[in-house]
Design a protein around this motif. Structure first.
Motif: not given
Length: 394
Positions: A152-178
């Motif tokens: 899902l994140l990959e698809s959101l980044l593609e929609a942003g066309r390089g304009h997404i400069r930051s994202m808030t993530i909770a450290p305990e979410t699944a697949h945080f490192d990835e």
């Protein structure tokens, strides 16, 4: 301050210094010279009236809207009104923030804001969710919060066309490192927030991302309170900021944080590790009433935004502009002027990869600036060499 063409003279913040008598020269949309008036040999305007200061245009890396419109729900016209409201009030670089929403809605919002970045209306996009903690969701829609999903994140980044400069993530979410690695590969800042993580989990997530620009989304807010036997994410972020590994956002509006808290963080980590932010939503610059924040309604009473119909619930974004927060940091929290300005200009610009372009008044930077009075009231704003507010000395 006196103007002669595009030469401005007054107390000046430039290159991390506060000059009592400085000059900044503008050519077109760029700064071509800045420094002490004593270094100029040509005739100059007279010295400014006492208390008049020229500071760089502000950079807000966490902003959901203003003027009755919010980036998470407004159309192109409304989003432009919101960005223009902040610009005319001194925030000449706005990162448009979204909130957690169903994936298809997030993609459509990202695509709309990406067009505004292309036009220069926004400086980038910030995703506040959806990979957050339901336990610390604040005014985010809990039904829209999802476990970490790299596809899902990959698809959101593609929609942003390089304009997404930051994202808030909770450290305990699944697949945080990835997720963090994926954001870093796309040049986006990992921002830790809306988290119920323990101190060890938060510390580990910081260590994973410490080699890249890293921030904490509105420190203290959307996190468990720091306790001496359970220091949590707050202590982990403060420690990382003190070591230069992280920039912490502060919503220093007197609502999200006490003035004393703002002063303490400045004393502990310094302005180069702090980004003052507005977290402003549609109600910024507007009277009390009901406003949207993504899919939720927010009631603003006495300038404080909370989820509609839920009483004294979590704060639902800010109603101040970033210049209001700079002013409060100096006049109420006792932060020195230079530190407050750095935390609202150079530090967030550097965090977002915009250093050398905005956030300072040095040769080569875009000619964005604010002229302020003795109480840091805004007297004029320039964006890209154009006056948005006409200046008259009084």
């Amino acid at each position: 301050m006196t103007l002669r063409g595009q030469i401005l003279r007054g107390q000046l913040v430039t290159g991390g210094r506060l000059l009592s008598d400085g000059v900044v020269e503008i050519s077109g949309d760029r700064v071509v010279w800045a420094g002490p008036a004593s270094q100029r040999t040509d005739p100059l305007p007279e010295r400014a009236a006492a208390g008049t200061t020229i500071i760089p245009g502000l950079v807000d890396v966490h902003c959901h809207g203003a003027g009755g419109f919010g980036f998470p729900e407004a159309d192109e016209f409304g989003s432009t009104v919101a960005a223009d409201h902040h610009r005319t009030n001194g925030t000449t670089s706005v990162i448009g923030s979204l909130v957690s929403a169903p994936p298809q809605i997030l993609r459509s919002r990202i695509e709309l804001l990406a067009g505004l970045v292309d036009e220069g209306t926004l400086a980038g996009i910030h995703l506040e969710g959806p990979f957050l903690s339901v336990l610390r969701c604040g005014a985010q829609d809990p039904d829209s919060i999802l476990d970490g999903d790299p596809a899902l994140l990959e698809s959101l980044l593609e929609a942003g066309r390089g304009h997404i400069r930051s994202m808030t993530i909770a450290p305990e979410t699944a697949h945080f490192d990835e997720l963090a690695s994926l954001l870093e590969r796309h040049g986006a800042v990992v921002s830790i927030g809306h988290t119920d993580a323990s101190n060890p989990i938060a510390t580990r997530s910081i260590a994973h991302s410490a080699h890249a620009p890293l921030s904490a989304t509105h420190l203290f807010n959307g996190m468990a309170p720091m306790h001496h036997r359970a220091p949590g994410a707050v202590a982990a972020c403060l420690a990382a900021a003190a070591k230069g590994q992280m920039v912490v956002e502060l919503v220093g509006d007197g609502v999200h944080l006490a003035d004393e808290t703002v002063a303490t963080v400045f004393d502990l980590v310094g302005p180069h590790q702090i980004a003052l932010v507005s977290d402003a939503m549609a109600a910024a610059g507007m009277p009390d009433g009901r406003y949207p924040l993504g899919p939720l309604d927010v009631d603003v009473v006495g300038g404080v935004a909370r989820l509609a119909g839920q009483g004294e619930t979590a704060i639902a974004g800010g109603t101040s502009r970033l210049m209001d927060i700079v002013r409060r940091a100096v006049n109420h929290a006792g932060v020195d002027l230079l530190s407050a300005v750095i935390a609202a200009t150079a530090t967030p610009a550097s965090l977002m990869g915009l250093a050398g372009m905005v956030g300072d008044l040095v040769p080569g930077c875009r000619a964005d600036l604010i002229v302020t009075g003795p109480e840091l009231e805004t007297r004029a704003v320039m964006a890209a060499g154009n006056w948005l507010m006409n200046y008259t000395e009084s």
